[in-house]
Write a protein that holds these residues in place. Structure first.
Motif, short mmCIF file in Angstrom:
data_model
loop_
_atom_site.label_atom_id
_atom_site.label_comp_id
_atom_site.label_asym_id
_atom_site.label_seq_id
_atom_site.Cartn_x
_atom_site.Cartn_y
_atom_site.Cartn_z
N LEU A 1 0.87 -1.18 0.00
CA LEU A 1 0.00 0.00 0.00
C LEU A 1 0.90 1.23 0.00
O LEU A 1 1.60 1.49 0.97
N ASN A 2 0.90 1.98 -1.10
CA ASN A 2 1.83 3.09 -1.26
C ASN A 2 1.29 4.38 -0.65
O ASN A 2 0.09 4.64 -0.68
N CYS A 3 2.21 5.18 -0.12
CA CYS A 3 1.88 6.49 0.46
C CYS A 3 3.08 7.41 0.21
O CYS A 3 4.11 7.29 0.89
N VAL A 4 2.94 8.31 -0.76
CA VAL A 4 4.03 9.20 -1.15
C VAL A 4 3.80 10.56 -0.51
O VAL A 4 2.75 11.19 -0.72
N VAL A 5 4.78 11.03 0.29
CA VAL A 5 4.67 12.30 1.01
C VAL A 5 5.76 13.24 0.54
O VAL A 5 6.95 12.90 0.59
N ASN A 6 5.37 14.42 0.13
CA ASN A 6 6.32 15.46 -0.26
C ASN A 6 6.52 16.45 0.91
O ASN A 6 5.60 16.68 1.69
N ASN A 7 7.73 17.02 0.97
CA ASN A 7 8.07 18.00 2.02
C ASN A 7 7.81 17.45 3.42
O ASN A 7 7.25 18.15 4.28
N LEU A 8 8.22 16.22 3.66
CA LEU A 8 7.96 15.60 4.96
C LEU A 8 8.71 16.31 6.08
O LEU A 8 8.18 16.47 7.18
N GLY A 9 9.94 16.75 5.80
CA GLY A 9 10.72 17.44 6.82
C GLY A 9 11.00 16.54 8.02
O GLY A 9 11.41 15.39 7.86
N ASP A 10 10.75 17.05 9.22
CA ASP A 10 11.01 16.28 10.44
C ASP A 10 9.77 15.55 10.95
O ASP A 10 9.74 15.05 12.08
N LYS A 11 8.73 15.49 10.13
CA LYS A 11 7.49 14.79 10.52
C LYS A 11 7.64 13.29 10.29
O LYS A 11 8.56 12.83 9.62
N THR A 12 6.73 12.50 10.88
CA THR A 12 6.76 11.05 10.75
C THR A 12 5.51 10.54 10.04
O THR A 12 4.46 11.19 10.05
N VAL A 13 5.65 9.36 9.43
CA VAL A 13 4.55 8.73 8.70
C VAL A 13 4.13 7.47 9.45
O VAL A 13 4.97 6.64 9.81
N SER A 14 2.83 7.32 9.68
CA SER A 14 2.30 6.15 10.38
C SER A 14 1.23 5.48 9.54
O SER A 14 0.56 6.13 8.74
N TRP A 15 1.07 4.16 9.75
CA TRP A 15 -0.02 3.41 9.11
C TRP A 15 -0.95 2.88 10.20
O TRP A 15 -0.49 2.32 11.20
N ILE A 16 -2.26 3.06 9.99
CA ILE A 16 -3.28 2.63 10.96
C ILE A 16 -4.32 1.79 10.25
O ILE A 16 -4.76 2.13 9.14
N ARG A 17 -4.71 0.67 10.87
CA ARG A 17 -5.82 -0.15 10.35
C ARG A 17 -7.12 0.41 10.89
O ARG A 17 -7.35 0.43 12.10
N ARG A 18 -7.98 0.87 9.99
CA ARG A 18 -9.15 1.63 10.41
C ARG A 18 -10.20 0.80 11.14
O ARG A 18 -10.91 1.31 12.01
N ARG A 19 -10.34 -0.48 10.81
CA ARG A 19 -11.44 -1.25 11.41
C ARG A 19 -11.30 -1.40 12.92
O ARG A 19 -12.30 -1.50 13.64
#
Length: 308
Positions: free
Chosen positions: A90-108
């Motif tokens: 499952l792809n997630c492309v983030v521009n200008n992320l900087g010092d932020k973090t990316v998380s994945w959450i299962r919605r159900r």
């Protein structure tokens, strides 16, 4: 004669301006040479620092800050279909992320799966497939099951948080041998078995064919076997036997690598055998009818004797 003070100041200002404008071309050239040695990144950082130092209430400030905030690339698919057991990303492309973090959450169940490259679930099937320096933060799911279907959320820890949703669909491939079950053929004719594997986005890696319990894929006398993709979500495997003989009768099984096996029974017709079977069946029915009549007659006689 003494020049008035005001006139003297005016003359001084005029001379200064003349000197400034005469030196302006040289100052511009020097400025260009100075900035030519500064990289684009340095220029960007200096401009950013200057903007941040200005009033945050101005419209110009927000028009500058907005483009450098994290934002998603909308090109990755948001609805993905894969088959059971096939690793999916499952792809997630983030521009200008900087010092932020990316998380994945299962919605159900709102279960946190990954934060950055770290996994926060006790299942090694889930992990981050991020490559250092890249903008894509894909979630990898190995051996997906039907229970893994649902919505997954890619979240960036910006203020406010931004999210990117992906719908995951899991299908279970099915195998079916076409034609009547069981199949009847004549001696010397050909046997052509077609096995269709449906709901299979990815074709099976292999399809094994069995005659009774013996695999015939690598048997030179076992028939010709082929496998090809039929559509986006189906594949076809065929088993062709030329000049079939009674020894070719029995059970045939199609066993794809990604679906449960399916079978068919093949029988041969021997000359007038079907007619003989029909005659035997008629004789059996006639005998049964005669026996029934004798039983009725016997009961009638016994009843008459008792009534006397």
């Amino acid at each position: 004669m003494r020049v008035p003070r005001k006139l003297e100041l005016s003359l001084i200002c005029t001379r200064t301006l003349l000197i400034f404008f005469s030196l302006l071309p040289f100052l511009t050239t020097a400025q260009e040479e100075t900035f030519g040695n500064i990289s684009d990144d340095d220029m960007f950082q200096k401009a950013r620092t200057k903007r941040l130092a200005s009033s945050s209430h101005s419209t110009g400030y927000w028009s500058f800050v907005q483009p450098i905030s994290p934002f998603f690339d909308k090109s990755p698919p948001t609805n993905i279909t894969t088959q059971q057991g096939q690793t999916v990303y499952l792809n997630c492309v983030v521009n200008n992320l900087g010092d932020k973090t990316v998380s994945w959450i299962r919605r159900r169940d709102l279960h946190l799966l990954t934060v950055g490259t770290e996994t926060y679930i006790n299942e090694d099937r889930f992990s981050s497939a991020h490559i250092e320096g890249g903008q894509d933060w894909p979630l990898m799911i190995k051996y997906p099951q039907t229970t893994d279907a649902g919505i997954y959320e890619c979240q960036v820890s910006s203020d406010p948080k931004i999210t990117f949703l992906v719908q995951l669909n899991i299908v279970v491939p099915k195998a079916e041998i076409l034609g009547p079950h069981p199949m009847y053929v004549k001696i010397g004719s050909s046997i052509n078995l077609t096995c269709v594997i449906s709901e299979s986005p990815e074709p099976p890696m292999f399809v094994f064919w069995y005659h009774n319990k013996r695999m015939v894929n690598y048997d030179k006398e076992g028939g010709e076997i082929s496998l090809q993709k039929a559509s986006d979500d189906s594949a076809i495997s065929t088993l062709y036997i030329k000049n079939a003989q009674p020894t070719d009768s029995g059970n045939y099984t199609c066993g794809p690598s990604n679906a449960e096996a399916t079978s068919i029974s093949v029988f041969f017709l021997h000359g007038e055998k079907p007619a003989a079977i029909q005659r035997d069946t008629s004789a059996s029915l006639s005998s049964s009818s005669s026996h029934h009549d004798r039983c009725v007659t016997f009961v009638a006689i016994v009843s008459w004797a008792l009534l006397r």
